[in-house]
Write an enzyme that holds these catalytic residues in place. Structure first.
Site, PDB file in Angstrom:
ATOM      1  N   SER A  71       4.392  -5.860  -7.549  1.00 20.09           N
ATOM      2  CA  SER A  71       5.334  -6.760  -8.212  1.00 20.09           C
ATOM      3  C   SER A  71       4.916  -6.995  -9.661  1.00 20.09           C
ATOM      4  O   SER A  71       5.751  -7.008 -10.567  1.00 20.09           O
ATOM      5  CB  SER A  71       5.403  -8.091  -7.461  1.00 20.09           C
ATOM      6  OG  SER A  71       6.005  -7.895  -6.203  1.00 20.09           O
ATOM      7  N   THR A 100      -4.859   0.385  -4.753  1.00 21.25           N
ATOM      8  CA  THR A 100      -3.466  -0.065  -4.873  1.00 21.25           C
ATOM      9  C   THR A 100      -3.325  -1.440  -5.535  1.00 21.25           C
ATOM     10  O   THR A 100      -2.223  -1.960  -5.647  1.00 21.25           O
ATOM     11  CB  THR A 100      -2.799  -0.077  -3.483  1.00 21.25           C
ATOM     12  OG1 THR A 100      -3.641  -0.822  -2.594  1.00 21.25           O
ATOM     13  CG2 THR A 100      -2.645   1.321  -2.936  1.00 21.25           C
ATOM     14  N   HIS A 116       0.817  -1.209   0.000  1.00 20.73           N
ATOM     15  CA  HIS A 116       0.000   0.000   0.000  1.00 20.73           C
ATOM     16  C   HIS A 116       0.854   1.263   0.000  1.00 20.73           C
ATOM     17  O   HIS A 116       0.525   2.245  -0.665  1.00 20.73           O
ATOM     18  CB  HIS A 116      -0.935   0.001   1.232  1.00 20.73           C
ATOM     19  CG  HIS A 116      -2.005  -1.050   1.144  1.00 20.73           C
ATOM     20  ND1 HIS A 116      -3.280  -0.767   0.712  1.00 20.73           N
ATOM     21  CD2 HIS A 116      -1.983  -2.370   1.391  1.00 20.73           C
ATOM     22  CE1 HIS A 116      -4.007  -1.881   0.724  1.00 20.73           C
ATOM     23  NE2 HIS A 116      -3.239  -2.878   1.124  1.00 20.73           N
ATOM     24  N   ASP A 130      -6.012   5.874   0.703  1.00 17.41           N
ATOM     25  CA  ASP A 130      -5.907   4.464   0.314  1.00 17.41           C
ATOM     26  C   ASP A 130      -7.307   3.833   0.361  1.00 17.41           C
ATOM     27  O   ASP A 130      -8.126   4.185   1.208  1.00 17.41           O
ATOM     28  CB  ASP A 130      -4.987   3.741   1.312  1.00 17.41           C
ATOM     29  CG  ASP A 130      -4.691   2.313   0.871  1.00 17.41           C
ATOM     30  OD1 ASP A 130      -3.653   2.116   0.227  1.00 17.41           O
ATOM     31  OD2 ASP A 130      -5.500   1.403   1.160  1.00 17.41           O
TER      32      ASP A 130
HETATM   33 BR1  BUP Z   1       9.928  -8.620  -0.341  1.00 17.63          BR
HETATM   34  C1  BUP Z   1      10.477  -7.081  -1.197  1.00 17.63           C
HETATM   35  N1  BUP Z   1      12.196  -5.587  -1.829  1.00 17.63           N
HETATM   36  O1  BUP Z   1      12.723  -7.427  -0.635  1.00 17.63           O
HETATM   37  P1  BUP Z   1       3.569  -6.092  -3.590  1.00 17.63           P
HETATM   38  C2  BUP Z   1       9.571  -6.268  -1.807  1.00 17.63           C
HETATM   39  N2  BUP Z   1       9.983  -5.118  -2.421  1.00 17.63           N
HETATM   40  O2  BUP Z   1      11.709  -3.769  -3.026  1.00 17.63           O
HETATM   41  P2  BUP Z   1       3.266  -7.263  -0.877  1.00 17.63           P
HETATM   42  C3  BUP Z   1      11.307  -4.786  -2.457  1.00 17.63           C
HETATM   43  O3  BUP Z   1       7.863  -4.086  -2.146  1.00 17.63           O
HETATM   44  P3  BUP Z   1       0.486  -6.656  -0.761  1.00 17.63           P
HETATM   45  C4  BUP Z   1      11.857  -6.738  -1.188  1.00 17.63           C
HETATM   46  O4  BUP Z   1       9.274  -4.286  -5.380  1.00 17.63           O
HETATM   47  C5  BUP Z   1       7.069  -4.019  -4.359  1.00 17.63           C
HETATM   48  O5  BUP Z   1       7.189  -2.714  -4.820  1.00 17.63           O
HETATM   49  C6  BUP Z   1       8.440  -4.696  -4.326  1.00 17.63           C
HETATM   50  O6  BUP Z   1       4.487  -4.956  -2.985  1.00 17.63           O
HETATM   51  C7  BUP Z   1       8.986  -4.203  -3.013  1.00 17.63           C
HETATM   52  O7  BUP Z   1       3.442  -7.211  -2.482  1.00 17.63           O
HETATM   53  C8  BUP Z   1       6.672  -3.983  -2.894  1.00 17.63           C
HETATM   54  O8  BUP Z   1       4.224  -6.735  -4.733  1.00 17.63           O
HETATM   55  C9  BUP Z   1       5.774  -5.149  -2.510  1.00 17.63           C
HETATM   56  O9  BUP Z   1       2.271  -5.455  -3.882  1.00 17.63           O
HETATM   57  O10 BUP Z   1       2.033  -6.434  -0.519  1.00 17.63           O
HETATM   58  O11 BUP Z   1       4.370  -6.603  -0.190  1.00 17.63           O
HETATM   59  O12 BUP Z   1       3.040  -8.690  -0.561  1.00 17.63           O
HETATM   60  O13 BUP Z   1       0.176  -8.022  -0.267  1.00 17.63           O
HETATM   61  O14 BUP Z   1      -0.151  -5.575   0.043  1.00 17.63           O
HETATM   62  O15 BUP Z   1       0.293  -6.487  -2.236  1.00 17.63           O
END
Ligand code: BUP
Length: 453
Positions: A352, A140, A18, A116
């Protein structure tokens, strides 16, 4: 100096999934001459969030940060133990009291508040009635998930997103009494009473979902849905100076082009120990080069176990020439941007997915919780990736996927040139849409114009 064109207050929620898009939006707004007030709920849940906030503020000195010190909240009164859902609740309860105290004294006054989605039902009424500010929601996750959220409790035949059905919806939503289900339902019901919805996606990635939303097929009275993604990553600076090149990137520098599988299940899902062992076996059997970011706890602060104990059978030694296993936070976006990476074995957190899309990396989708299975549907529909064969909810946790299955899935996606070609096309579209004249760029410019009046 010319006056900033618009003043926007941003209220992010808990968890990196988020926070990340909010900070990316804040950065884009600043670069387009907007004045940004960032509301920071404190304390945060994870170390990753604290670090992200402080990094961001030191590299964006013009952003005005106001701390929203959360009011006492008894988590035992809520039907959930998830630390992030509990934090959504805590922010939702505090915001109506604290937002007027923080925003009323501001001069110049903000022209809009962007909240959010997880806070929408408590923030939107206060924003409009008490603060007299138009309220926008930053959604998000994907546009398909937005359609689902706006339709809930209806769970199938969602216009524009045919892959959403009873089997793909987050299992937590089957329990009507769960805290998250109640939040999700209330926030979805609030969407029509907001002034606009921003989504971190783009036309070429989710054309049907976006069209259905904006044609009023999903929800009557839904305001304009603006696709403004993929939101651009933050510049990686700490304390104003460039950082040393990370160990992971140096390792990638030494690998051949398009040879590496990057494995990560995001910041808030942990694999079971049995699954970690099988995944290790699958990676080893496949013979491919890999970089694996391991998390063994839901909240990073509790993750203290060393790597050795996880495999314990000489795995690290046997794969040391072609595999890197990391437990620390990595700069994922830079990893995906690296030419050596070709496949992302991913939980399909929406950030991601957008990062993989931006860099033309194929996705082997292994959703774990929440919106991730629906996001995996977007990945498949766009052709840029595949769902792990035999996937079902719970695999990776209580149900263990065998190493042989992982091996075969990796081989298939590595050898499938059509997935690679689709991923490359999606990348081209992503680059085009955020450039001047591109649809996401124009959508954001249109919002800023609206907020400047
Ligand atoms: Br782990 C990790 N480094 O080591 P998502 C994640 N990230 O930069 P999530 C890093 O955190 P939800 C690490 O690039 C992305 O921007 C990654 O968000 C970064 O998944 C972010 O992909 C992670 O949306 O959150 O964290 O499981 O479940 O809320 O979507």
């Amino acid at each position: 100096a010319p006056q900033p064109s618009a003043h926007v207050a941003l209220l992010p929620s808990a968890g990196m999934g988020h926070l990340t898009p909010f900070l990316r939006l804040a950065s884009s707004l600043v670069s387009l001459d907007c004045h940004v007030t960032l509301l920071r709920p404190l304390p945060v849940v994870s170390s990753a969030e604290s670090l992200q906030f402080s990094d961001f503020l030191s590299s964006h000195p013009t952003v005005h940060c106001l701390d929203l010190h959360l009011l006492p909240f008894d988590p035992s009164s809520a039907n959930s133990t998830d630390p992030f859902f509990l934090q959504f609740e805590s922010i939702s309860r505090s915001a109506p009291v604290l937002l007027p105290q923080l925003l009323d004294p501001l001069e110049p006054k903000p022209s809009a508040l962007v909240t959010d989605i997880s806070l929408a039902s408590s923030v939107a009424p206060v924003s409009r009635a008490r603060l007299h500010l138009p309220c926008f929601v930053l959604f998000t996750a994907s546009a398909s998930m937005l359609s689902f959220c706006a339709s809930f409790p209806k769970t199938d035949n969602i216009p524009g997103s045919p892959f959403i059905d009873r089997l793909t919806i987050p299992p937590v939503l089957r329990d009507p009494n769960n805290l998250f289900t109640q939040q999700f339902s209330n926030n979805g019901a609030t969407l029509a009473a907001t002034d606009g919805v921003l989504v971190n996606t783009f036309d070429a990635l989710e054309p049907r979902a976006l069209a259905a939303l904006n044609r009023g097929e999903v929800l009557e009275g839904l305001p304009r849905v603006s696709a403004i993604g993929p939101l651009m990553p933050l510049e990686r600076k700490r304390g104003g100076s460039a950082r040393a090149r990370a160990r992971e990137l140096e390792w990638l520098d030494g690998q051949p082009e398009r040879s590496v599988v990057y494995v990560s299940f995001g910041s808030r899902t942990a694999l079971s120990e049995a699954q970690i062992k099988e995944l290790a076996r699958g990676l080893e059997r496949s013979g491919f080069r890999f970089m694996w970011v391991i998390k063994t706890k839901v909240v990073d602060k509790e993750d203290e176990e060393g790597l050795e104990g996880l495999f314990g059978d000489g795995f690290m030694e046997r794969v040391k020439e072609r595999g890197l296993v990391v437990k620390d936070w990595v700069e994922q976006e830079e990893i995906l941007a690296h030419g050596a990476v070709t496949v992302f074995m991913s939980h399909c957190g929406w950030n991601s997915v957008t990062e993989a899309a931006m860099h033309g990396v194929r996705v082997l989708a292994w959703p774990r919780i929440g919106d991730q299975r629906i996001n995996a549907g977007v990945v498949e529909a766009a052709g840029m990736g595949r769902l792990l064969k035999g996937w079902e909810w719970g695999c990776g946790g209580e149900k263990v996927v065998a190493g042989e299955v992982v091996e075969e899935a990796l081989r298939e996606i590595m050898e499938d040139a059509s997935v690679g070609a689709c991923a490359a096309r999606v990348r081209e579209e992503a680059v085009r849409t955020v450039g001047v004249g591109g649809s996401s760029h124009e959508s954001l410019a249109g919002l800023i114009e609206k907020w400047s009046k």
